[in-house]
Design a protein around this motif. Structure first.
Motif, PDB file in Angstrom:
ATOM      1  N   LYS A 139       0.835  -1.205   0.000  1.00 13.67           N
ATOM      2  CA  LYS A 139       0.000   0.000   0.000  1.00 13.67           C
ATOM      3  C   LYS A 139       0.869   1.254   0.000  1.00 13.67           C
ATOM      4  O   LYS A 139       0.610   2.206  -0.726  1.00 13.67           O
ATOM      5  N   ALA A 163      -5.067   1.104  -1.350  1.00 13.84           N
ATOM      6  CA  ALA A 163      -5.536   0.074  -0.411  1.00 13.84           C
ATOM      7  C   ALA A 163      -6.214  -1.074  -1.150  1.00 13.84           C
ATOM      8  O   ALA A 163      -5.946  -2.251  -0.863  1.00 13.84           O
ATOM      9  N   ALA A 176      -3.529  -3.047  -3.194  1.00 14.54           N
ATOM     10  CA  ALA A 176      -2.660  -3.828  -2.301  1.00 14.54           C
ATOM     11  C   ALA A 176      -3.395  -5.071  -1.800  1.00 14.54           C
ATOM     12  O   ALA A 176      -2.830  -6.169  -1.766  1.00 14.54           O
TER      13      ALA A 176
END
Length: 189
Positions: A138, A150, A153
């Motif tokens: 992230k 986010a 990731a």
């Protein structure tokens, strides 16, 4: 001096136990490992194992520590050497897949398969490993000014977990990094 030699020998024996455990986990037709089987493999008594580890859970903690130290040591190098955040994230994921491919026994720990029936704190620690790895991804993606760092990731970690599960379930035949060069574009979309 004698104490230093004794401590070194204890450390070497601990490492031998962990290596044997990891090798046993590499068996394509894996079965739950008992301390009796591990002791037999090392040609020592179970009591000898417990001189180096207080429990089997502590042995698995040693493997998890090896995974953490190895992966995050490499991750730190990637982050330091690659200034482009998107390339960092790509290299981080590729490194995790390559690590798994080179350490098949560790994959059973990384996916929690070897931890079934063991102390729950072990699975908690593996979960924390993935949370930390996801946070590293992230941060790399944020550095790349990714609008949804986010989400991306998270998708990358889930992709990696799927690859690791497939690797273990195939008896270590389906390599985790196989096809990643082509598939990475779907993760970057």
């Amino acid at each position: 001096m004698p104490r230093e030699k004794s401590e070194r020998k204890t450390g070497e024996r601990r490492l031998e136990v962990l290596k044997a455990l990891a090798q046993m986990l590499e068996a394509p037709r894996w079965e739950k490992i008992t301390t009796a089987a591990l002791a037999a493999r090392l040609d020592v008594s179970e009591a000898a194992l417990y001189r180096h580890f207080a429990s089997k859970a502590q042995m698995f903690e040693g493997l998890i520590e090896f995974i953490e130290n190895s992966v995050f040591g490499l991750a730190n190098r990637i982050v330091a050497d690659e200034p482009d955040g998107q390339k960092q994230a790509d290299k981080l994921l590729e490194m995790l897949l390559a690590f798994a491919e080179k350490n098949p026994g560790m994959v059973r720990v990384m996916i929690g398969e070897a931890l079934v029936g063991e102390h729950e704190r072990l699975q908690v620690r593996v979960n924390q490993f993935y949370e930390r790895f996801e946070a590293t991804l992230k941060q790399s993606l944020r550095d790349a000014t990714d609008g949804d760092a986010a989400g991306r990731a998270s998708a990358m970690v889930r992709y990696a977990l799927g690859c690791l599960h497939q690797y273990a379930k195939s008896g270590f035949a389906k390599k985790p990094a196989e096809g990643y060069g082509v598939q990475r574009r779907y993760l970057a979309a």
